[in-house]
Write a protein that holds these residues in place. Structure first.
Motif, PDB file in Angstrom:
ATOM      1  N   ALA A 203       0.825  -1.213   0.000  1.00  0.00           N
ATOM      2  CA  ALA A 203       0.000   0.000   0.000  1.00  0.00           C
ATOM      3  C   ALA A 203       0.861   1.267   0.000  1.00  0.00           C
ATOM      4  CB  ALA A 203      -0.926  -0.001   1.211  1.00  0.00           C
ATOM      5  N   VAL A 204       1.903   1.300   0.861  1.00  0.00           N
ATOM      6  CA  VAL A 204       2.769   2.483   0.932  1.00  0.00           C
ATOM      7  C   VAL A 204       3.532   2.651  -0.379  1.00  0.00           C
ATOM      8  CG1 VAL A 204       4.754   3.533   2.090  1.00  0.00           C
ATOM      9  CG2 VAL A 204       2.999   2.347   3.431  1.00  0.00           C
ATOM     10  N   LEU A 205       4.041   1.547  -0.894  1.00  0.00           N
ATOM     11  CA  LEU A 205       4.790   1.602  -2.151  1.00  0.00           C
ATOM     12  C   LEU A 205       3.900   2.059  -3.295  1.00  0.00           C
ATOM     13  CD1 LEU A 205       7.342   1.082  -3.796  1.00  0.00           C
ATOM     14  CD2 LEU A 205       6.664  -1.322  -3.975  1.00  0.00           C
ATOM     15  N   ARG A 206       2.652   1.595  -3.336  1.00  0.00           N
ATOM     16  CA  ARG A 206       1.731   2.013  -4.392  1.00  0.00           C
ATOM     17  C   ARG A 206       1.540   3.525  -4.367  1.00  0.00           C
ATOM     18  NH1 ARG A 206      -0.950  -2.297  -6.694  1.00  0.00           N
ATOM     19  NH2 ARG A 206      -0.878  -4.231  -5.481  1.00  0.00           N
ATOM     20  N   ALA A 207       1.386   4.085  -3.164  1.00  0.00           N
ATOM     21  CA  ALA A 207       1.189   5.529  -3.040  1.00  0.00           C
ATOM     22  C   ALA A 207       2.414   6.290  -3.537  1.00  0.00           C
ATOM     23  CB  ALA A 207       0.884   5.892  -1.590  1.00  0.00           C
ATOM     24  N   ARG A 208       3.611   5.796  -3.188  1.00  0.00           N
ATOM     25  CA  ARG A 208       4.842   6.455  -3.627  1.00  0.00           C
ATOM     26  C   ARG A 208       4.982   6.368  -5.147  1.00  0.00           C
ATOM     27  NH1 ARG A 208       8.988   6.502   0.267  1.00  0.00           N
ATOM     28  NH2 ARG A 208      10.403   7.186  -1.391  1.00  0.00           N
ATOM     29  N   VAL A 209       4.693   5.208  -5.703  1.00  0.00           N
ATOM     30  CA  VAL A 209       4.791   5.013  -7.158  1.00  0.00           C
ATOM     31  C   VAL A 209       3.814   5.941  -7.880  1.00  0.00           C
ATOM     32  CG1 VAL A 209       4.324   3.403  -9.043  1.00  0.00           C
ATOM     33  CG2 VAL A 209       5.659   2.652  -7.077  1.00  0.00           C
ATOM     34  N   ALA A 210       2.578   6.002  -7.379  1.00  0.00           N
ATOM     35  CA  ALA A 210       1.579   6.861  -8.011  1.00  0.00           C
ATOM     36  C   ALA A 210       2.005   8.323  -7.949  1.00  0.00           C
ATOM     37  CB  ALA A 210       0.226   6.681  -7.326  1.00  0.00           C
ATOM     38  N   GLY A 211       2.593   8.748  -6.808  1.00  0.00           N
ATOM     39  CA  GLY A 211       3.042  10.132  -6.676  1.00  0.00           C
ATOM     40  C   GLY A 211       4.160  10.467  -7.646  1.00  0.00           C
ATOM     41  N   LEU A 212       5.118   9.547  -7.787  1.00  0.00           N
ATOM     42  CA  LEU A 212       6.216   9.778  -8.725  1.00  0.00           C
ATOM     43  C   LEU A 212       5.723   9.771 -10.167  1.00  0.00           C
ATOM     44  CD1 LEU A 212       9.007   7.583  -7.084  1.00  0.00           C
ATOM     45  CD2 LEU A 212       9.029  10.074  -7.329  1.00  0.00           C
ATOM     46  N   PHE A 213       4.765   8.911 -10.461  1.00  0.00           N
ATOM     47  CA  PHE A 213       4.213   8.850 -11.815  1.00  0.00           C
ATOM     48  C   PHE A 213       3.579  10.186 -12.192  1.00  0.00           C
ATOM     49  CE2 PHE A 213       0.833   7.522 -14.870  1.00  0.00           C
ATOM     50  CZ  PHE A 213       1.660   7.014 -15.847  1.00  0.00           C
ATOM     51  N   GLU A 214       2.830  10.771 -11.257  1.00  0.00           N
ATOM     52  CA  GLU A 214       2.219  12.070 -11.511  1.00  0.00           C
ATOM     53  C   GLU A 214       3.295  13.159 -11.581  1.00  0.00           C
ATOM     54  OE1 GLU A 214      -0.806  12.670 -12.275  1.00  0.00           O
ATOM     55  OE2 GLU A 214      -1.566  10.645 -11.939  1.00  0.00           O
TER      56      GLU A 214
END
Length: 257
Positions: A203-214
């Motif tokens: 869950a934490v990694l998904r949030a970080r990945v999504a933030g970097l993608f944006e």
């Protein structure tokens, strides 16, 4: 590219008594329905709507393109129909699946004559159940995915998504039939159910990945984001590229390379 002679032959045949768009294409082997409609409308003999019936493949393709976000006008132009027709097909496909696009003209015909009443009632019931199950799988696939997700084919779902589809319809059709319909092994199904119940450890990694993608303007691929995670001085995350790639495929980032 069709020559003027090819075009003239097709249009002349269309204006022969009893011919339709589909009959012309079946006889000549060309062109597409959309192209022939366009040729007919440009002919001086054309006075109204083309005599055509849209195939199930044509309707399904148009509905999927519209659901993927293509402009209705462009889809309608390629299909040789109106944007209103495309919109109606899209709505029926979204709510009822492929069955919603069938009518007496394009519904698949049985390979053999249907048995008369009383001859084989159980076989008729079995066929009805198969159609109901296929429709339910498509309906839940659309519900599991976002409306603009291009993977509207159940065979393209991840195992986690297939598990969610099965859970939604197993009470009505039974577990074995549902697993077969979505192409999921029983052991895989129970593994994914356990993972879902245990929560998302990424869950934490998904949030970080999504933030970097944006942050990257939705243009960074998984290799770039993997490197950014590892080199983050304030809070580095060490994880394999495969995990980042899978998360990006499953999440809002969409397919990436």
């Amino acid at each position: 590219m069709f020559s003027m002679e090819d075009r003239r032959r097709a249009v002349d045949l269309y204006f022969t008594e009893g011919m339709t768009i589909r009959k012309v294409i079946a006889e000549l082997g060309y062109p597409s329905e959309g192209a022939l409609v366009k040729w007919v409308r440009e002919d001086p003999r054309y006075t109204g709507a083309c005599r055509r019936s849209y195939t199930l493949e044509c309707k399904t393709n148009a509905a999927r393109r519209a659901l993927e976000g293509e402009p209705l006008a462009r889809v309608a132009r390629d299909a040789g129909c109106t944007p209103t027709s495309v919109y109606q097909w899209m709505r029926r496909y979204r709510s009822e699946g492929i069955l919603g696009l069938m009518d007496r003209r394009n519904a698949p015909m049985p390979a053999e004559p249907m048995p008369a009443a009383g001859d084989d009632v159980e076989e008729l019931r079995r066929q009805v159940e198969v159609l109901r199950l296929e429709n339910a799988v498509m309906r839940e696939t659309i519900d599991v995915l976002k409306a603009d997700d291009p993977r509207l084919d159940p065979s393209m779902l991840t195992n986690r998504e297939r598990t969610r589809v099965v859970d939604a319809i197993r009470g009505e059709f039974g577990l074995a039939a549902c697993l077969k319909a979505v192409g999921l092994k029983r052991s895989t199904y129970y593994y994914e159910r356990g993972a879902i119940a245990a929560g998302d450890r990424y869950a934490v990694l998904r949030a970080r990945v999504a933030g970097l993608f944006e942050q990257g303007g939705r243009a960074w691929g998984y290799r770039t984001i993997h490197r950014m995670l590892r080199l983050d001085e304030s809070d580095p995350i060490v994880v394999s590229e495969k995990v980042v790639r899978r998360i990006m495929r499953e999440g809002p980032c969409g397919p990436c390379t």
